[in-house]
Design a protein around this motif. Structure first.
Motif, PDB file in Angstrom:
ATOM      1  N   ASN A 101      13.855   4.371  -0.704  1.00 29.41           N
ATOM      2  CA  ASN A 101      12.668   4.379   0.168  1.00 29.41           C
ATOM      3  C   ASN A 101      12.337   2.995   0.714  1.00 29.41           C
ATOM      4  O   ASN A 101      11.202   2.717   1.086  1.00 29.41           O
ATOM      5  CB  ASN A 101      11.456   4.929  -0.600  1.00 29.41           C
ATOM      6  N   CYS A 176      12.782  14.602   7.506  1.00 28.92           N
ATOM      7  CA  CYS A 176      11.690  13.837   6.880  1.00 28.92           C
ATOM      8  C   CYS A 176      12.146  12.564   6.193  1.00 28.92           C
ATOM      9  O   CYS A 176      11.309  11.709   5.868  1.00 28.92           O
ATOM     10  CB  CYS A 176      10.954  14.723   5.881  1.00 28.92           C
ATOM     11  N   VAL A 178      12.671  10.029   3.492  1.00 32.62           N
ATOM     12  CA  VAL A 178      12.035   9.864   2.177  1.00 32.62           C
ATOM     13  C   VAL A 178      10.520  10.003   2.253  1.00 32.62           C
ATOM     14  O   VAL A 178       9.813   9.651   1.312  1.00 32.62           O
ATOM     15  CB  VAL A 178      12.423   8.508   1.550  1.00 32.62           C
ATOM     16  N   GLY A 179      10.001  10.505   3.377  1.00 30.46           N
ATOM     17  CA  GLY A 179       8.579  10.810   3.441  1.00 30.46           C
ATOM     18  C   GLY A 179       7.719   9.819   4.194  1.00 30.46           C
ATOM     19  O   GLY A 179       6.496   9.804   4.009  1.00 30.46           O
ATOM     20  N   CYS A 198       8.279  19.741   4.846  1.00 33.70           N
ATOM     21  CA  CYS A 198       9.203  18.692   5.297  1.00 33.70           C
ATOM     22  C   CYS A 198      10.607  19.028   4.818  1.00 33.70           C
ATOM     23  O   CYS A 198      10.796  19.517   3.707  1.00 33.70           O
ATOM     24  CB  CYS A 198       8.764  17.321   4.790  1.00 33.70           C
ATOM     25  N   VAL A 209      11.734  12.418  -1.955  1.00 36.32           N
ATOM     26  CA  VAL A 209      10.387  12.874  -1.574  1.00 36.32           C
ATOM     27  C   VAL A 209       9.714  13.532  -2.766  1.00 36.32           C
ATOM     28  O   VAL A 209       8.554  13.232  -3.101  1.00 36.32           O
ATOM     29  CB  VAL A 209      10.459  13.857  -0.383  1.00 36.32           C
ATOM     30  N   LYS A 210      10.404  14.426  -3.421  1.00 41.23           N
ATOM     31  CA  LYS A 210       9.814  15.155  -4.551  1.00 41.23           C
ATOM     32  C   LYS A 210       9.509  14.232  -5.729  1.00 41.23           C
ATOM     33  O   LYS A 210       8.586  14.507  -6.514  1.00 41.23           O
ATOM     34  CB  LYS A 210      10.761  16.268  -4.992  1.00 41.23           C
ATOM     35  N   ASN A 212       8.428  11.198  -5.468  1.00 43.77           N
ATOM     36  CA  ASN A 212       7.335  10.296  -5.115  1.00 43.77           C
ATOM     37  C   ASN A 212       6.058  10.742  -5.830  1.00 43.77           C
ATOM     38  O   ASN A 212       5.736  11.924  -5.884  1.00 43.77           O
ATOM     39  CB  ASN A 212       7.131  10.308  -3.598  1.00 43.77           C
ATOM     40  N   TYR A 215       3.710  13.112  -4.001  1.00 46.81           N
ATOM     41  CA  TYR A 215       4.135  14.468  -3.648  1.00 46.81           C
ATOM     42  C   TYR A 215       3.318  15.475  -4.444  1.00 46.81           C
ATOM     43  O   TYR A 215       3.299  15.454  -5.673  1.00 46.81           O
ATOM     44  CB  TYR A 215       5.626  14.647  -3.935  1.00 46.81           C
ATOM     45  N   ALA A 222       8.854  20.464   0.162  1.00 48.26           N
ATOM     46  CA  ALA A 222      10.041  19.769   0.665  1.00 48.26           C
ATOM     47  C   ALA A 222      11.278  20.611   0.363  1.00 48.26           C
ATOM     48  O   ALA A 222      11.416  21.149  -0.732  1.00 48.26           O
ATOM     49  CB  ALA A 222      10.163  18.394   0.025  1.00 48.26           C
TER      50      ALA A 222
END
Length: 368
Positions: A101, A176, A178-179, A198, A209-210, A212, A215, A222
């Motif tokens: 990220n 998306c 990494v968000g 996303c 992403v998940k 993070n 999230y 996601a």
């Protein structure tokens, strides 16, 4: 004005995708400077600031850009092109495995460019009617094609059991990463009626992403999805999305897959829903810096890490969206001159920004 200077992997992660080098506030947070307030009237002053708005190219500059593109447009052999296509997932997974990220900054500029994503657009739909930038688009360096006023899709629930099925307002971001778009949306919007979806081609990106801490499965879903695969199923029904966001993602597809991908996304929009896009424009600095041996087809290239990128014109994007049955709200070119004052370099960026809406009533099908 100085001729364009291209830089080999210039600090793309240190500037926003809108081309700004963002100053820090006293609290350490990055502030978005106001567009349209800085014009280069004296070329001798070019290195006085980091960026200049509304930069027009001279005929000589545009001719030089076209010549450079033509010189480096010999396509790679077909077998190599097919290899890059088959291994696209592998290259994007490697990209996110290496950078995680750290490569892109969060896109807080989205709420200025696309007010449809801001909280007031859900709480007060009247504030979203009309193009907020239509009145002052030219001072911001954006060349706007005449279009229609923007409306946010009416709030409604959709029958069926799927993630976010009880939400009153749904946003889908395709590609998306990494968000960097999703998390600013979630942080800015506290409305319990909002649900954000996303997806990304890269399973590594989706896992990041998940993982993070921000999230929240209760507000976001996601999933892995290949935008270029016509047969891939989305986990939501057609006509369920109020907003679909494509930020520097359509350009990563093979040009042959773009129309079908846009048409499929259009089916996901509810009547009145909008598709928001920002992507690379023709003769952007990133295109001009490609050397021989990197071209796949006209205006389509492969980077050193194996990922691919296309550089659009306004007309190309308009044709894709129109063919998908969407109506133009906005189709603009954003030209900006960025400056590296330390190295005395100038960098000319070109992006295209679009908003297209699904009409409330679809035209009748033509009878054979």
């Amino acid at each position: 004005m100085a001729a364009p200077v291209t830089l080999g992997g210039i600090v793309e992660q240190n500037i926003t995708e809108t081309g700004q080098i963002l100053p820090e506030s006293t609290s350490g947070e990055l502030k978005r400077p106001q567009f349209g307030t800085r014009f280069l009237t004296d070329p001798r002053q070019v290195f006085q600031h980091n960026a200049w708005d509304n930069v027009e190219w001279t005929e000589e500059q545009e001719a030089a850009a076209k010549k450079k593109v033509q010189e480096n447009s010999q396509p790679l052999p077909q077998e190599k092109q097919e290899d890059f296509d088959c291994r696209a997932n592998e290259y994007w997974n490697e990209f996110y495995t290496i950078h995680e990220n750290r490569f892109f900054k969060d896109r807080h500029w989205l709420f200025t460019e696309f007010p449809e994503l801001a909280p007031q657009c859900r709480l007060n739909q009247d504030s979203c009617i009309g193009d907020h930038r239509a009145e002052d688009s030219e001072p911001h360096g954006l060349e706007q094609s005449q279009g229609q006023t923007s409306e946010v899709a009416p709030l409604a629930t959709v029958d069926g059991d799927f993630p976010g099925s009880s939400a009153m307002y749904r946003i889908l971001e395709v590609g998306c990463g990494v968000g960097n778009t999703v998390f600013p949306i979630l942080k800015t919007n506290n409305d319990p009626g909002l649900f954000v979806y996303c997806c990304d081609f890269s399973s590594t990106a989706v896992e990041l992403v998940k993982a993070n801490s921000e999230y929240d499965p209760g507000r976001c879903y996601a999933f892995v999805h290949d935008l270029g695969d016509e047969g891939a199923i989305y986990p939501v029904p057609d006509a369920s999305m109020g907003v679909i966001v494509l930020i520097f993602v359509l350009s990563a597809l093979h040009p042959d897959k773009m129309q079908a991908s846009i048409s499929r996304l259009a089916r996901l929009l509810k009547p009145g829903g909008v598709l928001l896009l920002r992507d690379y424009g023709r003769y952007d600095m990133a295109q001009l810096r490609f050397k021989k041996g990197r071209c796949l087809s006209d205006n389509f290239y492969v980077r050193g890490d194996g990922t691919r990128v296309y550089f659009f014109t306004q007309d190309e994007l308009h044709d894709y969206f129109s063919e998908a049955g969407l109506e133009k709200v906005q189709n603009m070119v954003d030209r900006r001159l960025q400056v590296n004052r330390g190295k005395q370099l100038t960098m000319y960026r070109v992006w295209i920004q679009c908003k297209y809406r699904k009409p409330h009533t679809q035209p009748p099908e033509t009878q054979e």
